[in-house]
Design a protein around this motif. Sequence first.
Motif, PDB file in Angstrom:
ATOM      1  N   THR A  90      33.557   1.528  59.364  1.00  0.00           N
ATOM      2  CA  THR A  90      32.199   2.059  59.249  1.00  0.00           C
ATOM      3  C   THR A  90      31.173   0.928  59.242  1.00  0.00           C
ATOM      4  OG1 THR A  90      33.024   3.989  58.055  1.00  0.00           O
ATOM      5  CG2 THR A  90      30.679   3.515  57.838  1.00  0.00           C
ATOM      6  N   ALA A  91      31.468  -0.157  58.539  1.00  0.00           N
ATOM      7  CA  ALA A  91      30.555  -1.309  58.501  1.00  0.00           C
ATOM      8  C   ALA A  91      30.421  -1.942  59.889  1.00  0.00           C
ATOM      9  CB  ALA A  91      31.043  -2.339  57.489  1.00  0.00           C
ATOM     10  N   ARG A  98      23.280  -0.920  64.801  1.00  0.00           N
ATOM     11  CA  ARG A  98      22.031  -1.599  64.427  1.00  0.00           C
ATOM     12  C   ARG A  98      21.525  -2.438  65.603  1.00  0.00           C
ATOM     13  NH1 ARG A  98      23.374  -4.100  59.527  1.00  0.00           N
ATOM     14  NH2 ARG A  98      22.822  -2.158  58.527  1.00  0.00           N
ATOM     15  N   ALA A  99      22.399  -3.234  66.193  1.00  0.00           N
ATOM     16  CA  ALA A  99      22.019  -4.095  67.310  1.00  0.00           C
ATOM     17  C   ALA A  99      21.631  -3.267  68.539  1.00  0.00           C
ATOM     18  CB  ALA A  99      23.155  -5.054  67.647  1.00  0.00           C
ATOM     19  N   LEU A 100      22.429  -2.234  68.858  1.00  0.00           N
ATOM     20  CA  LEU A 100      22.140  -1.410  70.028  1.00  0.00           C
ATOM     21  C   LEU A 100      20.841  -0.628  69.867  1.00  0.00           C
ATOM     22  CD1 LEU A 100      25.715  -0.047  70.779  1.00  0.00           C
ATOM     23  CD2 LEU A 100      24.394  -1.639  72.188  1.00  0.00           C
ATOM     24  N   GLU A 103      17.737  -2.902  70.229  1.00  0.00           N
ATOM     25  CA  GLU A 103      17.420  -3.211  71.627  1.00  0.00           C
ATOM     26  C   GLU A 103      16.845  -1.984  72.332  1.00  0.00           C
ATOM     27  OE1 GLU A 103      19.275  -5.024  75.763  1.00  0.00           O
ATOM     28  OE2 GLU A 103      20.451  -5.191  73.919  1.00  0.00           O
ATOM     29  N   ALA A 104      17.397  -0.816  72.041  1.00  0.00           N
ATOM     30  CA  ALA A 104      16.878   0.416  72.642  1.00  0.00           C
ATOM     31  C   ALA A 104      15.419   0.639  72.253  1.00  0.00           C
ATOM     32  CB  ALA A 104      17.735   1.609  72.215  1.00  0.00           C
ATOM     33  N   ILE A 105      15.090   0.386  70.991  1.00  0.00           N
ATOM     34  CA  ILE A 105      13.709   0.539  70.514  1.00  0.00           C
ATOM     35  C   ILE A 105      12.782  -0.426  71.238  1.00  0.00           C
ATOM     36  CG2 ILE A 105      12.200   0.157  68.511  1.00  0.00           C
ATOM     37  CD1 ILE A 105      14.617   1.257  66.799  1.00  0.00           C
ATOM     38  N   VAL A 106      13.193  -1.695  71.305  1.00  0.00           N
ATOM     39  CA  VAL A 106      12.369  -2.716  71.950  1.00  0.00           C
ATOM     40  C   VAL A 106      12.133  -2.358  73.429  1.00  0.00           C
ATOM     41  CG1 VAL A 106      12.321  -5.143  72.678  1.00  0.00           C
ATOM     42  CG2 VAL A 106      13.000  -4.538  70.342  1.00  0.00           C
ATOM     43  N   ARG A 107      13.156  -1.762  74.063  1.00  0.00           N
ATOM     44  CA  ARG A 107      13.037  -1.397  75.480  1.00  0.00           C
ATOM     45  C   ARG A 107      12.274  -0.088  75.694  1.00  0.00           C
ATOM     46  NH1 ARG A 107      16.463  -3.912  79.224  1.00  0.00           N
ATOM     47  NH2 ARG A 107      17.798  -5.515  78.330  1.00  0.00           N
ATOM     48  N   GLY A 108      11.936   0.604  74.605  1.00  0.00           N
ATOM     49  CA  GLY A 108      11.157   1.828  74.720  1.00  0.00           C
ATOM     50  C   GLY A 108      11.963   3.110  74.795  1.00  0.00           C
ATOM     51  N   GLU A 113      16.762  10.088  73.235  1.00  0.00           N
ATOM     52  CA  GLU A 113      17.475   9.526  74.390  1.00  0.00           C
ATOM     53  C   GLU A 113      18.686   8.717  73.912  1.00  0.00           C
ATOM     54  OE1 GLU A 113      13.886   8.775  77.640  1.00  0.00           O
ATOM     55  OE2 GLU A 113      14.181   7.330  76.033  1.00  0.00           O
ATOM     56  N   PHE A 114      18.488   7.942  72.840  1.00  0.00           N
ATOM     57  CA  PHE A 114      19.566   7.121  72.280  1.00  0.00           C
ATOM     58  C   PHE A 114      20.704   8.010  71.780  1.00  0.00           C
ATOM     59  CE2 PHE A 114      21.590   4.770  68.782  1.00  0.00           C
ATOM     60  CZ  PHE A 114      21.870   3.565  69.394  1.00  0.00           C
ATOM     61  N   LEU A 115      20.356   9.049  71.029  1.00  0.00           N
ATOM     62  CA  LEU A 115      21.374   9.951  70.481  1.00  0.00           C
ATOM     63  C   LEU A 115      22.089  10.725  71.583  1.00  0.00           C
ATOM     64  CD1 LEU A 115      19.483  11.281  67.341  1.00  0.00           C
ATOM     65  CD2 LEU A 115      21.336   9.593  67.413  1.00  0.00           C
TER      66      LEU A 115
END
Length: 132
Positions: A90-91, A98-100, A103-108, A113-115
């Motif tokens: 789980t960790a 968290r990393a993915l 990056e998805a947020i930064v890319r808009g 869409e992510f889910l």
Amino acid sequence: MMFIELDLQSETPIYTQIAEQLIEGIARGQLKPGEPLPSVRSLASDLGINLHTVNKAYQTLKQDGFLQVHRKQGVVVQPDTMPGVTAEFTAKLRQQFRALSAEAIVRGMTESEFLKLAQEVYRSNNLQQKGE
């Protein structure tokens, strides 16, 4: 073992690519519990890579409980129970999400869409699901 495809240009180590693709094969039912895998030498030869790389992938999967290694039978997919959801898993998953997601947020990319993408990938690996 035809479904293993290596990307030699990837930043992901080759042994990790092999391990991840074997787990995908188990998830998709392409590899059944107790099914024998090619020997280290045979798979290394088929993929055109160093046998130590294949050995590292097999040893990683053995340590994580996905494979068993027998002197006479060789390497087989775990015939008993697959490893469960542990705190460590789980960790690890949380860190990768968290990393993915960052990056998805930064890319808009939106949360929906992510889910949706995460759900599509999960379902494509879980072909044995019934009616979900």
